[in-house]
Design an enzyme around this catalytic site. Structure first.
Site, mmCIF file in Angstrom:
data_model
loop_
_atom_site.group_PDB
_atom_site.id
_atom_site.type_symbol
_atom_site.label_atom_id
_atom_site.label_comp_id
_atom_site.label_asym_id
_atom_site.label_seq_id
_atom_site.Cartn_x
_atom_site.Cartn_y
_atom_site.Cartn_z
ATOM 1 N N SER A 179 -9.444 -4.920 5.699
ATOM 2 C CA SER A 179 -9.184 -4.596 4.298
ATOM 3 C C SER A 179 -10.337 -5.122 3.457
ATOM 4 C CB SER A 179 -7.877 -5.235 3.845
ATOM 5 O OG SER A 179 -7.729 -5.204 2.445
ATOM 6 N N TYR B 193 -2.516 -13.105 2.751
ATOM 7 C CA TYR B 193 -3.012 -11.775 3.107
ATOM 8 C C TYR B 193 -4.533 -11.778 3.245
ATOM 9 C CZ TYR B 193 -3.642 -6.719 3.075
ATOM 10 O OH TYR B 193 -3.981 -5.429 3.419
#
Length: 318
Positions: free
Chosen positions: A158, A171
């Site tokens: 990501s 995250y």
């Protein structure tokens, strides 16, 4: 490597190749986190390219719904990627029912938002376990098959790995760790002719970011990006880019393709992200800062609910 990356950037040609390129047809793909979002969309793309697809995830009914419309033979396996034994059993099922995997996509991921100090410690660790440990477990379970097929392992990372956002510590840490893991693994498995790719995914219209406007830091970061960087892409569009990269065994896949030009600028991103986040956090009062947004998205909530239920069963109150 340069040839692979260049191919991934030609969107129209990528779609044509992904559908018609013989190397995928008749081979076996495994996609984790395939019940919804990018995972389900990627399973559709790979099946459309002629692959037999094994869909792994936490939600049995959603997995079956995702597999129902796929044109080629499929296998749905309910498995927790943090459970190595479960993944080892899944790998045996895939080999027995479909054959050895030639493509494995470590896509399973969850996210939780909120201040680190107010985030439940078990929830914080769960994000790390799913996104990082789950990726390693997936690789460990399927590498023997990939070695036999000289296959391709794709780690879904990501842009969260580019610059860590406050209120998203688990995250961001997990995605940075998953990227680093894939880079290290690449050198180890190259002698076995196994290729390892890393996919950098930007804003994608999954249920994970459906509540993005409620997250002050993410909202501010997106608002301060150029207009083209604020665009939210559909899971199917992202799956198209990923499939094209898989066809060409790309070392890096950028979704959207312009992200490749961000790689040289990565040293600057932490400073920019910190500056924007600091400005936004200063505008918030103590009550707003204390808000714990918790698990993000229906898939994340399904995983967290299943995890807490299993934990309570194995450790009942005395």
């Amino acid at each position: 490597m340069r040839r692979h990356v260049a191919v991934v950037e030609s969107e129209n040609r990528m779609h044509k190749d992904a559908v018609h390129d013989p190397p995928l047809r008749g081979r076996v793909a495994v996609v984790t986190g395939a019940a919804r979002g990018i995972g389900a969309a990627l399973a559709r793309r790979l099946s459309g390219a002629g692959m037999h697809v094994a869909l792994l995830g936490r939600e049995a009914r959603s997995l079956q719904d995702a597999a129902a419309s796929l044109p080629n033979s499929t296998l749905c396996i309910e498995a927790d990627v943090t459970d190595q034994d479960a993944l080892d059993r899944a790998a045996a099922q895939v080999a027995g029912r479909l054959g050895d995997a030639a493509v494995v996509v470590a896509n399973a991921g969850v996210a939780a938002g909120g201040p680190f100090r107010q985030t439940d410690a078990d929830l914080w660790r769960r994000v790390i376990d799913v996104n990082l440990i789950g990726a390693a477990n997936t690789a460990r379970a399927f590498l023997p098959q990939l070695s036999r097929t000289r296959g391709y392992y794709l780690q879904i990372a990501s842009t969260a790995a580019f610059g860590s956002a406050p209120m998203m510590s688990a995250y961001c840490a997990s995605k940075a760790g998953a990227e680093s893991f894939a880079r290290a693994l690449r050198g180890e498995v190259e002698p076995d002719a196994v290729a390892v790719g890393i996919a950098y995914v930007h804003w994608t219209g999954t249920d994970m970011i459906s509540g993005m406007d409620e997250h002050p830091v993410l909202r501010a970061l997106r608002a301060n990006q150029p207009w083209f960087a604020r665009r939210v892409h559909s899971p199917d569009q992202v799956a198209q880019w990923l499939t094209a990269g898989i066809v060409h065994r790309a070392l890096h896949i950028y979704a959207p393709p312009w992200l490749r030009w961000c790689q040289p600028l990565r040293p600057l991103f932490p400073t920019v992200v910190t500056r924007v986040a600091r400005r936004e956090l200063r505008r918030m009062n103590a009550d707003e800062l204390a808000v714990d947004l918790g698990v993000m998205g229906a898939g994340g909530r399904a995983d967290w609910d299943a995890y807490t239920t299993e934990t309570q069963r194995s450790h009942p109150p005395q």
